[in-house]
Design a protein around this motif. Structure first.
Motif, PDB file in Angstrom:
ATOM      1  N   PHE A 140      43.588  30.093  32.910  1.00  0.00           N
ATOM      2  CA  PHE A 140      44.504  30.208  34.047  1.00  0.00           C
ATOM      3  C   PHE A 140      45.642  31.166  33.707  1.00  0.00           C
ATOM      4  O   PHE A 140      45.981  32.058  34.495  1.00  0.00           O
ATOM      5  CB  PHE A 140      45.055  28.824  34.397  1.00  0.00           C
ATOM      6  CG  PHE A 140      45.894  28.748  35.645  1.00  0.00           C
ATOM      7  CD1 PHE A 140      45.367  28.238  36.825  1.00  0.00           C
ATOM      8  CD2 PHE A 140      47.217  29.159  35.631  1.00  0.00           C
ATOM      9  CE1 PHE A 140      46.149  28.149  37.973  1.00  0.00           C
ATOM     10  CE2 PHE A 140      48.006  29.082  36.783  1.00  0.00           C
ATOM     11  CZ  PHE A 140      47.467  28.570  37.952  1.00  0.00           C
ATOM     12  N   ALA A 141      46.214  30.986  32.536  1.00  0.00           N
ATOM     13  CA  ALA A 141      47.321  31.863  32.119  1.00  0.00           C
ATOM     14  C   ALA A 141      46.861  33.315  32.084  1.00  0.00           C
ATOM     15  O   ALA A 141      47.559  34.215  32.570  1.00  0.00           O
ATOM     16  CB  ALA A 141      47.845  31.431  30.749  1.00  0.00           C
ATOM     17  N   ASP A 142      45.685  33.552  31.525  1.00  0.00           N
ATOM     18  CA  ASP A 142      45.192  34.925  31.422  1.00  0.00           C
ATOM     19  C   ASP A 142      44.950  35.532  32.802  1.00  0.00           C
ATOM     20  O   ASP A 142      45.225  36.710  33.039  1.00  0.00           O
ATOM     21  CB  ASP A 142      43.900  34.960  30.600  1.00  0.00           C
ATOM     22  CG  ASP A 142      44.144  34.582  29.143  1.00  0.00           C
ATOM     23  OD1 ASP A 142      45.321  34.585  28.720  1.00  0.00           O
ATOM     24  OD2 ASP A 142      43.173  34.280  28.424  1.00  0.00           O
ATOM     25  N   ARG A 143      44.454  34.702  33.723  1.00  0.00           N
ATOM     26  CA  ARG A 143      44.198  35.211  35.070  1.00  0.00           C
ATOM     27  C   ARG A 143      45.493  35.591  35.787  1.00  0.00           C
ATOM     28  O   ARG A 143      45.564  36.627  36.443  1.00  0.00           O
ATOM     29  CB  ARG A 143      43.453  34.163  35.912  1.00  0.00           C
ATOM     30  CG  ARG A 143      42.057  33.883  35.452  1.00  0.00           C
ATOM     31  CD  ARG A 143      41.083  35.009  35.792  1.00  0.00           C
ATOM     32  NE  ARG A 143      39.873  34.888  34.988  1.00  0.00           N
ATOM     33  CZ  ARG A 143      38.831  34.107  35.314  1.00  0.00           C
ATOM     34  NH1 ARG A 143      38.857  33.415  36.429  1.00  0.00           N
ATOM     35  NH2 ARG A 143      37.788  34.030  34.513  1.00  0.00           N
ATOM     36  N   ILE A 144      46.513  34.752  35.673  1.00  0.00           N
ATOM     37  CA  ILE A 144      47.749  35.129  36.373  1.00  0.00           C
ATOM     38  C   ILE A 144      48.412  36.314  35.675  1.00  0.00           C
ATOM     39  O   ILE A 144      48.988  37.185  36.327  1.00  0.00           O
ATOM     40  CB  ILE A 144      48.730  33.944  36.574  1.00  0.00           C
ATOM     41  CG1 ILE A 144      49.257  33.381  35.271  1.00  0.00           C
ATOM     42  CG2 ILE A 144      48.084  32.837  37.371  1.00  0.00           C
ATOM     43  CD1 ILE A 144      50.257  32.244  35.482  1.00  0.00           C
ATOM     44  N   ALA A 145      48.263  36.392  34.364  1.00  0.00           N
ATOM     45  CA  ALA A 145      48.795  37.562  33.647  1.00  0.00           C
ATOM     46  C   ALA A 145      48.136  38.827  34.178  1.00  0.00           C
ATOM     47  O   ALA A 145      48.794  39.835  34.440  1.00  0.00           O
ATOM     48  CB  ALA A 145      48.552  37.421  32.151  1.00  0.00           C
ATOM     49  N   GLU A 146      46.825  38.747  34.353  1.00  0.00           N
ATOM     50  CA  GLU A 146      46.073  39.899  34.857  1.00  0.00           C
ATOM     51  C   GLU A 146      46.534  40.263  36.268  1.00  0.00           C
ATOM     52  O   GLU A 146      46.771  41.432  36.570  1.00  0.00           O
ATOM     53  CB  GLU A 146      44.590  39.513  34.848  1.00  0.00           C
ATOM     54  CG  GLU A 146      43.623  40.633  35.156  1.00  0.00           C
ATOM     55  CD  GLU A 146      42.219  40.060  35.365  1.00  0.00           C
ATOM     56  OE1 GLU A 146      41.898  38.991  34.760  1.00  0.00           O
ATOM     57  OE2 GLU A 146      41.463  40.654  36.157  1.00  0.00           O
ATOM     58  N   GLN A 147      46.661  39.238  37.128  1.00  0.00           N
ATOM     59  CA  GLN A 147      47.133  39.482  38.497  1.00  0.00           C
ATOM     60  C   GLN A 147      48.476  40.194  38.511  1.00  0.00           C
ATOM     61  O   GLN A 147      48.767  40.991  39.393  1.00  0.00           O
ATOM     62  CB  GLN A 147      47.286  38.148  39.242  1.00  0.00           C
ATOM     63  CG  GLN A 147      45.982  37.447  39.561  1.00  0.00           C
ATOM     64  CD  GLN A 147      45.248  38.127  40.698  1.00  0.00           C
ATOM     65  OE1 GLN A 147      45.871  38.533  41.676  1.00  0.00           O
ATOM     66  NE2 GLN A 147      43.944  38.274  40.572  1.00  0.00           N
ATOM     67  N   LEU A 148      49.307  39.854  37.513  1.00  0.00           N
ATOM     68  CA  LEU A 148      50.661  40.410  37.489  1.00  0.00           C
ATOM     69  C   LEU A 148      50.719  41.732  36.735  1.00  0.00           C
ATOM     70  O   LEU A 148      51.788  42.341  36.623  1.00  0.00           O
ATOM     71  CB  LEU A 148      51.618  39.407  36.832  1.00  0.00           C
ATOM     72  CG  LEU A 148      51.834  38.078  37.553  1.00  0.00           C
ATOM     73  CD1 LEU A 148      52.547  37.089  36.647  1.00  0.00           C
ATOM     74  CD2 LEU A 148      52.639  38.284  38.833  1.00  0.00           C
ATOM     75  N   GLY A 149      49.588  42.162  36.188  1.00  0.00           N
ATOM     76  CA  GLY A 149      49.592  43.385  35.403  1.00  0.00           C
ATOM     77  C   GLY A 149      50.185  43.203  34.015  1.00  0.00           C
ATOM     78  O   GLY A 149      50.856  44.082  33.490  1.00  0.00           O
ATOM     79  N   ASN A 150      49.949  42.044  33.432  1.00  0.00           N
ATOM     80  CA  ASN A 150      50.431  41.739  32.077  1.00  0.00           C
ATOM     81  C   ASN A 150      51.891  42.121  31.856  1.00  0.00           C
ATOM     82  O   ASN A 150      52.213  42.983  31.030  1.00  0.00           O
ATOM     83  CB  ASN A 150      49.543  42.428  31.037  1.00  0.00           C
ATOM     84  CG  ASN A 150      48.137  41.884  31.065  1.00  0.00           C
ATOM     85  OD1 ASN A 150      47.913  40.696  30.849  1.00  0.00           O
ATOM     86  ND2 ASN A 150      47.180  42.740  31.372  1.00  0.00           N
ATOM     87  N   PRO A 151      52.775  41.437  32.561  1.00  0.00           N
ATOM     88  CA  PRO A 151      54.199  41.760  32.476  1.00  0.00           C
ATOM     89  C   PRO A 151      54.757  41.453  31.085  1.00  0.00           C
ATOM     90  O   PRO A 151      54.270  40.563  30.398  1.00  0.00           O
ATOM     91  CB  PRO A 151      54.843  40.844  33.515  1.00  0.00           C
ATOM     92  CG  PRO A 151      53.908  39.692  33.628  1.00  0.00           C
ATOM     93  CD  PRO A 151      52.538  40.261  33.420  1.00  0.00           C
ATOM     94  N   ALA A 152      55.790  42.189  30.684  1.00  0.00           N
ATOM     95  CA  ALA A 152      56.370  42.025  29.358  1.00  0.00           C
ATOM     96  C   ALA A 152      57.472  40.978  29.330  1.00  0.00           C
ATOM     97  O   ALA A 152      57.747  40.388  28.293  1.00  0.00           O
ATOM     98  CB  ALA A 152      56.914  43.354  28.856  1.00  0.00           C
ATOM     99  N   VAL A 153      58.102  40.756  30.457  1.00  0.00           N
ATOM    100  CA  VAL A 153      59.223  39.807  30.483  1.00  0.00           C
ATOM    101  C   VAL A 153      59.135  38.896  31.694  1.00  0.00           C
ATOM    102  O   VAL A 153      58.494  39.225  32.689  1.00  0.00           O
ATOM    103  CB  VAL A 153      60.586  40.535  30.535  1.00  0.00           C
ATOM    104  CG1 VAL A 153      60.823  41.326  29.262  1.00  0.00           C
ATOM    105  CG2 VAL A 153      60.670  41.414  31.774  1.00  0.00           C
ATOM    106  N   ASP A 154      59.793  37.745  31.601  1.00  0.00           N
ATOM    107  CA  ASP A 154      59.822  36.806  32.719  1.00  0.00           C
ATOM    108  C   ASP A 154      61.031  37.121  33.610  1.00  0.00           C
ATOM    109  O   ASP A 154      61.776  38.064  33.331  1.00  0.00           O
ATOM    110  CB  ASP A 154      59.785  35.359  32.191  1.00  0.00           C
ATOM    111  CG  ASP A 154      61.150  34.835  31.763  1.00  0.00           C
ATOM    112  OD1 ASP A 154      62.145  35.582  31.837  1.00  0.00           O
ATOM    113  OD2 ASP A 154      61.218  33.675  31.355  1.00  0.00           O
TER     114      ASP A 154
END
Ligand SMILES: [Mn+2]
Ligand SMILES: [Mn+2]
Ligand SMILES: [Mn+2]
Ligand SMILES: [Mn+2]
Lengths: 225, 225
Positions: free
Chosen positions: A111-125
DNA sequence: TTATAAACTTAGTCCCGTCTAATTTCGCTC
DNA sequence: GAGCGAAATTAGACGGGACTAAGTTTATAA
C-alpha cells in the motif's frame, strides 16, 4: 508479529535518540508516549529481548540495527500517508497527523509503495520532513538551523515545521508560512518573541521563541549583505 | 471505544444472521472467527453488556439496534476500501480483501467519506456487494438466485461473487467472470458440476456446485425462450 | 564522603482476548 | 421420562500493555 504499540515505541525512540545516538531515558520516553515510567521499563525489556533495542538498566535504550529499519518503515508509512491525505483526499495539513499516526501501523508495504508511486515518490511530507525511500534511505536534515537561531534582517527559507500541533499548523498556514516559504526576521526580543515577515508581504507574524526553535530554516542572506 | 476485534465480531454476526434475523449460535460464530467456543461466549457477554447484541445463553445472539449501525459502518469501510484499492491503487480484486479487512477498523469516517467522494459514491464493491451509504442505508440483494439455481440454457447476469477466496477470484477473472458479466448455463451434472459459457464466447468454465451456490446471478432469459 | 532527591525498577494488580479442561444444559431418541 | 451425545458455559491460565505503590540505584551537592 509486532504490535502497533511496539512500533510506536520504536518510532519514538528513533525520534528521541536523534542524529547523535544518545541513549533515550525511561522518563523521556514515558513523557513522549504519555504513559508512566514502569510501563516503559516493562516495554523496553520486551523490545530488548526481541533485539530491537539495546537496554542498559538505569541508562536508557538505543535502537539496534534490527530496530532502526522497523522505525524507518513506520516513519515512511506515516509521511507518505500525510502526503497522500493532503494531496489526494483533500485533508488540511493540520488534520493529517492523527489519521496517519493510526494508519501507519496497518497499511501494508505494498500500500505504501502504491501511494508513493501515485505521488511520484515525493521526498518530503507536507511538514517538510524527509520521507524514507522504499529501501529506507533517509536524507539528513538540510540544515540544523532553526528560526530561533537567526539575526534580525536575515532571510531564511522555511524547511520543516512540527507536525503534531494542529492549532500551530493552522496559524502558520493562515499566515502563509509553509515549508519552502521565504521569510525575513524582523524582530527578536529579550523576552522570547520572534517576529517574521513572510515572503515580501507586509504582514508580521509573531512566534514565541520556543516555537521558533521547533521550526527549521535555511539561511539565505545575512543582515550584513 | 470499540476494539477492532469487537468490530469484527459484530460484522460476523451481521453477516451470519442474514436477512432473516436468525439467532447466531456460538459454534457458528466460533467457526467463522477462527476461535474456540469459550472465546466467543466470553466476547458475546461483553458485547451484550455494552448492548450491541441480545444474548440468550445456549440460544445465541442477535444484533441490537445499537449493534447494527456499527456493523454497517465497518462494512461500508470495507467495501469502499476494496473499491478504492482496485480502482485507484492498482490492486487486483483477488488481493484487496485482507488489506481492507485490516484497514476497515482504522480509517476514520472522514477518510471513508473522502474516498467515496473520489469514487463518485459507488453503489457496489468490486465483488458486487452493495456499499452502505454514509447514513448506512444498504440496498437489499437484487435477487436471491445463485448460479446453482439455474437450468441449462438459462442466461443470467452475474451479480456478486464471494470476496474472500483469492484463488477463486483469480480463476473467475481469468475466465472473464465478474459482476455484470452475462453467462449461459451449458451443463449441470448430477454429481455437482455447473458449466458456464461467458458472454457469447466459446469458452467453457466449470465450477463445483458449492461454488456456484456462492455466486449470485439474475435470470435474464429462461431455456423456454 | 555521605546525605538526599530524582530517576528508575520491581512487585503486584487490572482489563483484554485467547486458550484448554471440566462441567452443565439442550435436544433427541427410546 | 430416562439416557445420551452435542453444544455451550464455567473455571482457570496466559501474554500484552497499562497502572499504583514500594523499593533501588544514581547523581549531586553539602
Ligand atoms: Mn502510530
Ligand atoms: Mn509530518
Ligand atoms: Mn476486519
Ligand atoms: Mn468485497
Amino acid at each position: 508479529m509486532l504490535s502497533a504499540i511496539m512500533e510506536d515505541y520504536l518510532k519514538a525512540i528513533y525520534y528521541l535518540q536523534g542524529e547523535t545516538d544518545e541513549r533515550v531515558r525511561t522518563s523521556t520516553l514515558a513523557e513522549h508516549m504519555g504513559v508512566e515510567q514502569p510501563s516503559v521499563t516493562s516495554m523496553v525489556k520486551k523490545l530488548a529481548k526481541r533485539d530491537f533495542v539495546h537496554y542498559e538498566p538505569y541508562k536508557g535504550v538505543v535502537l539496534t540495527d534490527t530496530g532502526i529499519p522497523v522505525a524507518l518503515e513506520i516513519i515512511r508509512h506515516h509521511r507518505l500517508l500525510e502526503r497522500y491525505l493532503t494531496e489526494r483526499l483533500e485533508y488540511d495539513w493540520a488534520e493529517v497527523h492523527d489519521e496517519a499516526d493510526r494508519l501507519e501501523h496497518h497499511i501494508s508495504n505494498q500500500f505504501a509503495d502504491r501511494i508513493a508511486e501515485q505521488l511520484g515518490n515525493p521526498a518530503v511530507d507536507p511538514h517538510g520532513d524527509p520521507i524514507p525511500t522504499a529501501d529506507l534511505d533517509v536524507s539528513p536534515p538540510q540544515s540544523g538551523e532553526t528560526l530561533a537561531d537567526q539575526q534580525v534582517g536575515d532571510k531564511v527559507r522555511i524547511e520543516r515545521v512540527p507536525d503534531n500541533d494542529p492549532d500551530l499548523l493552522r496559524y502558520l498556514s493562515e499566515h502563509g508560512i509553509t515549508p519552502t516559504t521565504v521569510v525575513e526576521i524582523v524582530e527578536t526580543t529579550s523576552f522570547g518573541m520572534v517576529t517574521l515577515d513572510p515572503d515580501g508581504t507586509d504582514e508580521r507574524v509573531a512566534l514565541p521563541e520556543e516555537v521558533a526553535r521547533s521550526i527549521t530554516a535555511q539561511t539565505l542572506t545575512g543582515a550584513s549583505n
